[in-house]
Design an enzyme around this catalytic site. Structure first.
Site, PDB file in Angstrom:
ATOM      1  N   GLU A   8     110.245  -7.234 -35.131  1.00 41.23           N
ATOM      2  CA  GLU A   8     111.511  -7.643 -34.479  1.00 41.23           C
ATOM      3  C   GLU A   8     112.200  -6.612 -33.646  1.00 41.23           C
ATOM      4  O   GLU A   8     112.441  -5.576 -34.370  1.00 41.23           O
ATOM      5  CB  GLU A   8     112.148  -8.694 -35.286  1.00 41.23           C
ATOM      6  N   ASP A  46     111.246 -18.613 -44.734  1.00 42.33           N
ATOM      7  CA  ASP A  46     111.835 -17.484 -44.626  1.00 42.33           C
ATOM      8  C   ASP A  46     112.975 -17.357 -45.860  1.00 42.33           C
ATOM      9  O   ASP A  46     113.440 -17.961 -46.319  1.00 42.33           O
ATOM     10  CB  ASP A  46     112.905 -17.594 -43.614  1.00 42.33           C
ATOM     11  N   LYS A  77     108.204 -15.680 -46.026  1.00 40.92           N
ATOM     12  CA  LYS A  77     108.334 -14.378 -45.284  1.00 40.92           C
ATOM     13  C   LYS A  77     109.650 -13.518 -46.060  1.00 40.92           C
ATOM     14  O   LYS A  77     110.716 -14.041 -46.492  1.00 40.92           O
ATOM     15  CB  LYS A  77     108.846 -14.691 -43.886  1.00 40.92           C
ATOM     16  N   GLU A  93     111.937  -9.962 -45.385  1.00 44.36           N
ATOM     17  CA  GLU A  93     112.278  -8.680 -44.654  1.00 44.36           C
ATOM     18  C   GLU A  93     112.362  -7.687 -45.413  1.00 44.36           C
ATOM     19  O   GLU A  93     112.989  -7.685 -46.431  1.00 44.36           O
ATOM     20  CB  GLU A  93     113.878  -9.184 -43.873  1.00 44.36           C
ATOM     21  N   ASP A 143     115.563 -18.374 -41.460  1.00 39.12           N
ATOM     22  CA  ASP A 143     116.880 -18.445 -42.101  1.00 39.12           C
ATOM     23  C   ASP A 143     117.744 -18.496 -40.856  1.00 39.12           C
ATOM     24  O   ASP A 143     119.076 -18.549 -40.788  1.00 39.12           O
ATOM     25  CB  ASP A 143     117.256 -17.150 -43.143  1.00 39.12           C
ATOM     26  N   SER A 144     117.331 -18.251 -39.541  1.00 41.53           N
ATOM     27  CA  SER A 144     117.976 -18.266 -38.272  1.00 41.53           C
ATOM     28  C   SER A 144     118.663 -19.389 -38.167  1.00 41.53           C
ATOM     29  O   SER A 144     119.781 -19.872 -37.512  1.00 41.53           O
ATOM     30  CB  SER A 144     117.142 -18.027 -37.137  1.00 41.53           C
TER      31      SER A 144
HETATM   32  O1  KIV Z   1     114.716 -16.315 -39.134  1.00 45.07           O
HETATM   33  C1  KIV Z   1     114.048 -16.320 -38.215  1.00 45.07           C
HETATM   34  O2  KIV Z   1     113.987 -17.112 -37.260  1.00 45.07           O
HETATM   35  C2  KIV Z   1     113.187 -15.313 -38.097  1.00 45.07           C
HETATM   36  C3  KIV Z   1     112.416 -15.025 -36.684  1.00 45.07           C
HETATM   37  C4  KIV Z   1     113.637 -14.070 -35.712  1.00 45.07           C
HETATM   38  C5  KIV Z   1     111.260 -14.060 -36.736  1.00 45.07           C
HETATM   39  O3  KIV Z   1     113.089 -14.362 -39.115  1.00 45.07           O
END
Ligand code: KIV
Length: 270
Positions: A188, A90, A119, A121, A51-52
């Site tokens: 992280e 994510d 993924k 968090e 989600d970056s």
């Molecule tokens: O969103 C992302 O790119 C991430 C990485 C920093 C692991 O969660």
């Protein structure tokens, strides 16, 4: 001296990743489209549609406004490019607040994309939600330590694992995610000794980002590691290419060519 490791020659599965713990470091990068996913495919075991992308590609100040629709669209694109690397989507902020919502959204990921895992968090407080997914055959990659989706509630990005109490809390998080069925865990923004303690405490692989060199693998955001994201440069990012400078040079040359009518010369005409 450069070391050439063999490229990935067959489809990476969850079993491949599990078998790498304690044997060979796992490589992972982010990708958001087919073009770059194709370039990274066969080079890294895992590709994360992070989600970056909300920051580096959407231009937002944090990841919080990313949506399920956005993540699904980009994951479809990445899966079109990556045929060997294991692709992980994510789950965006607010998509997994309850077991029902997590199941509904993660089911969409398997139905609408070819991603092999999602993924999420969160530590022990998310364990029951992760268990609801893994018990329903959805593979989950955990994410603990500094969690960008918590930036507003935490009042900033804070490095974790600075004292014994916090290291213990991170170890408990990791054990709870392992017990919930996560196949691996991203750690992280933690002190290296904390990441080492977590890595030793669980039998599933840990993938570090800003977490030192003791984890079972490493992940970086591609626009950081190739020098495209200039808003800020975290200490843990090694730049493998000066992307922004290269593109600027290219676009300036194009502009000059067009303005001076050097382009298109005869070679580029029908
Ligand atoms: O969103 C992302 O790119 C991430 C990485 C920093 C692991 O969660």
């Amino acid at each position: 001296m450069s070391i050439h490791t063999p490229k990935i020659d067959k489809k990476v599965t969850l079993n491949t990743i599990a078998a790498m713990k304690g044997n060979e470091p796992i490589t992972m990068v982010t990708a958001y489209d087919a073009l770059f996913a194709k370039l990274f495919d066969k080079e890294v075991e895992m590709i994360l549609v992070g989600d970056s992308l909300n920051m580096s590609f959407m231009g937002k100040p944090d990841t919080l406004s990313a949506t399920m629709d956005q993540m699904i669209y980009h994951t479809q694109a990445v899966c079109n490019g990556a045929k060997s690397s294991l692709v992980v989507l994510d789950m965006p902020f607010g998509s997994c607040l309850t077991e029902e919502e997590a199941l509904r959204n993660a089911t969409r990921v398997y139905r609408e994309t070819d991603a092999q895992a999602v993924k999420i968090e969160g530590g022990k407080e998310r364990a029951s939600i992760i268990k609801a997914l893994t018990q329903n055959s959805i593979a989950v990659l955990g994410h603990i330590g500094l969690m960008p989706q918590f930036v507003r509630s935490e009042g900033g990005y804070k490095i974790r694992g600075k004292d014994a109490e916090d290291i213990l809390s991170l170890v408990e998080d990791a054990k709870a995610l392992e017990a919930a069925g996560a196949f691996a865990i991203v750690i992280e923004g933690v002190k290296s000794e904390a990441a080492q303690a977590v890595t030793k405490a669980v039998s599933i692989p840990t993938i570090g980002i800003g977490a030192g060199n003791s984890t079972d693998g490493q992940v970086l955001v591609w626009s950081d590691m190739f020098g495209f994201f200039e808003a800020f440069k975290p200490k843990f990012v090694k730049e493998y290419f000066e992307g922004a400078a290269a593109i600027r040079q290219g676009i300036e040359a194009y502009r000059e060519d067009v303005k001076s009518r050097k382009f298109p010369s005869e070679a580029y005409q029908y």
